[in-house]
Write an enzyme that holds these catalytic residues in place. Structure first.
Site, PDB file in Angstrom:
ATOM      1  CB  SER A 144      -0.897   0.004   1.168  1.00 45.39           C
ATOM      2  OG  SER A 144      -1.326   1.308   1.524  1.00 45.39           O
ATOM      3  CE1 TYR A 157      -3.564  -2.468   5.027  1.00 44.74           C
ATOM      4  CE2 TYR A 157      -3.129  -0.091   4.550  1.00 44.74           C
ATOM      5  CZ  TYR A 157      -3.538  -1.169   4.104  1.00 44.74           C
ATOM      6  OH  TYR A 157      -3.879  -1.643   2.888  1.00 44.74           O
TER       7      TYR A 157
END
Ligand SMILES: NC(=O)c1ccc[n+]([C@@H]2O[C@H](COP(=O)([O-])OP(=O)(O)OC[C@H]3O[C@@H](n4cnc5c(N)ncnc54)[C@H](O)[C@@H]3O)[C@@H](O)[C@H]2O)c1
Length: 249
Positions: A144, A157
């Protein structure tokens, strides 16, 4: 048009919806037999499989939790035994649990790392065994832009996704001489359920930061994955390719 992945077997984790679904559909269009992995959403996975079959492709739905080592090993061995090959693995399953670090509990931290990072490790290890035997493989891990830019509320994350990128570079070196490539695709903001969870005010703020001024489409991520898993992309390994409308460059 010639199908470039005809006869190959591809596993796409978490592909009952979102980016994973787009990747599964795109790989099937190239002629791959696609394993649509899901954890709970059997109905949605069945719709993906039916859609692919309706378009003349080959697919099957296989349930396993990427963070459960036993389930992963069992499922991947079974896929190999039934098809006699496993050419492509796309580690797409993932998710976030946004919380400021001071409020983030240890079990929440571990859950995010478990699904994103450990899940990628487990699926890769299980698939690699067969790829090494075949002296061929294509692994694509989905990271990401959060791992490059950082994001408020996403320490776990971002750490997990940055971990995936380190894993990718190290593994790429380990298996380079075996015709196995390992790469990362790092999406920016892509219009999926994950994005829907963001508050509107945050979405507006993020949109301002994207040079292209729009969200990405799952299909635009799938297109880059399909490039990386081509036999012809043999000399591309250990790379992180952003699909983010210029958000990070
Ligand atoms: N949407 C975005 O803007 C965006 C941006 C950057 C990265 N990503 C990454 O792209 C990937 C796909 O995200 P998405 O936007 O399609 O999200 P999504 O939530 O729509 O899809 C994630 C999929 O992973 C599955 N999954 C989660 N945990 C699992 C587990 N333990 N075992 C098996 N499957 C599991 C979910 O069921 C779901 O089908 C994720 O890795 C995500 O982190 C998404």
């Amino acid at each position: 048009m010639k199908q470039t992945l005809l006869g190959q077997v591809a596993v796409v984790t978490g592909s009952s919806r979102g980016i994973g679904r787009a990747i599964a559909q795109r790989l099937a269009r190239e002629g791959a037999v696609v394993v649509v992995n899901y954890r709970q959403s059997q109905e949605a996975a069945k719709v993906v499989v039916d859609t692919i079959r309706g378009q003349g492709g080959q697919a099957e739905a296989v349930s396993f939790d990427v963070s459960d080592a036993q389930a992963v090993n069992h499922a991947i061995r079974d896929i190999f035994n039934r098809h006699g090959r496993l050419d492509i693995l796309v580690n797409n399953a993932g998710g976030t649990l946004d919380q400021l670090l001071l409020r983030l509990r240890e079990d929440e931290w571990e859950r995010v790392l478990r699904v994103n990072l450990t899940g990628t490790f487990l699926c890769t290890k299980a698939a690699l065994r067969w790829m090494l035997r075949a002296h061929y493989g294509r692994i694509v891990n989905i990271s990401s832009v959060a791992s490059h830019l950082g994001n408020v509320g996403q320490t776990a994350y971002a750490a997990a996704k940055a971990g995936i990128e380190g894993l990718t570079r190290s593994l790429a070196r380990e298996v380079a001489t075996r015709n196995i490539t390992v790469n990362v695709v790092a999406p920016g903001f892509i219009a999926t359920d994950m994005l829907e969870q963001l508050p509107d005010v945050l979405k507006q703020a993020y949109l301002q930061l994207i040079p292209m001024g729009r969200w990405g489409k799952p299909e635009e991520v799938a297109e880059v994955v399909v490039f990386l898993v081509q036999p012809a992309a043999a000399y591309v390994t250990g790379q992180v390719i952003g699909v983010n409308g210029g958000l990070y460059m």
